[in-house]
Design an enzyme around this catalytic site. Structure first.
Site, short mmCIF file in Angstrom:
data_model
loop_
_atom_site.label_atom_id
_atom_site.label_comp_id
_atom_site.label_asym_id
_atom_site.label_seq_id
_atom_site.Cartn_x
_atom_site.Cartn_y
_atom_site.Cartn_z
N HIS A 207 0.85 -1.20 0.00
CA HIS A 207 0.00 0.00 0.00
C HIS A 207 0.89 1.25 0.00
O HIS A 207 1.95 1.25 0.64
CB HIS A 207 -0.92 0.00 1.22
CG HIS A 207 -2.00 1.03 1.10
ND1 HIS A 207 -1.77 2.37 1.33
CD2 HIS A 207 -3.29 0.92 0.73
CE1 HIS A 207 -2.90 3.04 1.12
NE2 HIS A 207 -3.83 2.20 0.75
N GLU B 228 -3.94 1.66 -7.30
CA GLU B 228 -4.40 2.83 -6.56
C GLU B 228 -3.51 4.03 -6.88
O GLU B 228 -2.41 4.16 -6.31
CB GLU B 228 -4.32 2.57 -5.05
CG GLU B 228 -5.19 1.44 -4.55
CD GLU B 228 -5.49 1.59 -3.06
OE1 GLU B 228 -6.68 1.76 -2.74
OE2 GLU B 228 -4.57 1.54 -2.24
P1 13P Z 1 -10.04 5.95 -0.30
O1 13P Z 1 -11.15 5.04 -0.80
O2 13P Z 1 -10.36 6.56 1.03
O3 13P Z 1 -9.60 6.92 -1.33
O4 13P Z 1 -8.77 5.00 0.02
C1 13P Z 1 -8.32 4.13 -0.95
C2 13P Z 1 -7.29 3.26 -0.32
O5 13P Z 1 -6.18 3.67 -0.06
C3 13P Z 1 -7.65 1.88 -0.02
O6 13P Z 1 -6.53 1.12 0.28
#
Ligand code: 13P
Length: 247
Positions: free
Chosen positions: A96, A165
């Site tokens: 992450h 992400e």
């Molecule tokens: P948000 O949905 O709050 O933008 O976060 C995404 C995230 O980092 C999930 O791991």
């Protein structure tokens, strides 16, 4: 199969299980339930309790991270894949951006994935470019590097999920355009094909997903599910995402 993964980050105490009870109830009654899986990654402190409670129910429990060693060691505050698996988790996130920014290197991430798989955890491997990399049109090359430096064709691809992400999208309310995201997701699958061959791991999107924008994401058929931060802390917001995805 679609995946809806709720990442709680630094949120939750024992009684927060009420949120999951509502999501579990919705899933158990949902006519679409066979098409998707709900996974929640609470903090380490809640894994054992929640995993016991949701055993044989609709929700699977995962960890938000794991240490890059196998079982036990002398690293203070570290929690190994063996310990996480022993607490009852089925999944772990690895890579992450919150943890990459704290110093996780590709080499550490590769060890995390290796030892997680060895301990029979399924791995959700997170990748994503930052704002500057996007601005300089380096998104695809950054993603390729993140994937190829860590994922190895010797790993069992059936136990790996990739979550894209974009860092600039996490918690910001900003999301990629449909065309941009489709192109990026197809590219990620192409790189995964070059590593693993034909059948690639599932590829999820994460970053400001909510009940209203999920309809746009749904139109990109290459996206196999979502990694959801903020909206996973509310049963209503999380259920809205499920409802609107399958509407
Ligand atoms: P948000 O949905 O709050 O933008 O976060 C995404 C995230 O980092 C999930 O791991």
């Amino acid at each position: 199969m679609r995946y809806f993964i709720g990442n709680w980050k630094m949120f939750g105490v024992p009684k927060s299980i009420n949120i999951l009870n509502k999501i579990n109830y919705f899933h158990s009654k949902d006519k679409n339930r066979k098409n998707y899986r709900v996974i929640i990654t609470p903090p380490y402190t809640l894994i054992e309790n929640y995993a016991k409670y949701f055993k044989n129910k609709s929700i699977s429990i995962g960890s938000q991270n794991c240490y890059q060693k196998d079982q036990f060691s002398s690293d203070t505050a570290a929690v190994s894949p063996f310990m996480i698996k022993s607490a009852g988790a089925e999944y772990t996130l690895v890579g992450h951006s919150d943890n990459r920014s704290e110093g996780d290197t590709d080499k550490m991430l590769k060890n995390k994935v290796f030892f997680a798989l060895k301990n029979k955890l399924k791995v959700v491997f997170c990748i994503g470019e930052n704002k500057k990399e996007k601005k300089n049109k380096r998104t695809l090359s950054v993603l390729k590097k993140q994937l190829t430096k860590v994922l190895d064709k010797k790993f069992n691809k059936k136990n790996i999920i990739v979550a894209y992400e974009p860092i600039w999208s996490i918690g910001s309310g900003k999301i990629p355009t449909k065309d941009e995201l489709k192109k990026t997701t197809i590219y990620i699958k192409k790189v995964l094909k070059s590593i693993f061959g034909k059948q690639t791991p599932a590829v999820l999107y994460g970053g400001s997903v909510d009940g209203s924008n999920v309809k746009m994401f749904k139109e990109i058929k290459e996206i196999d599910g979502f990694l959801i931060g903020g909206a996973s802390k509310s049963s209503k917001k999380f259920i809205d995402i499920l409802k609107n995805y399958y509407r």
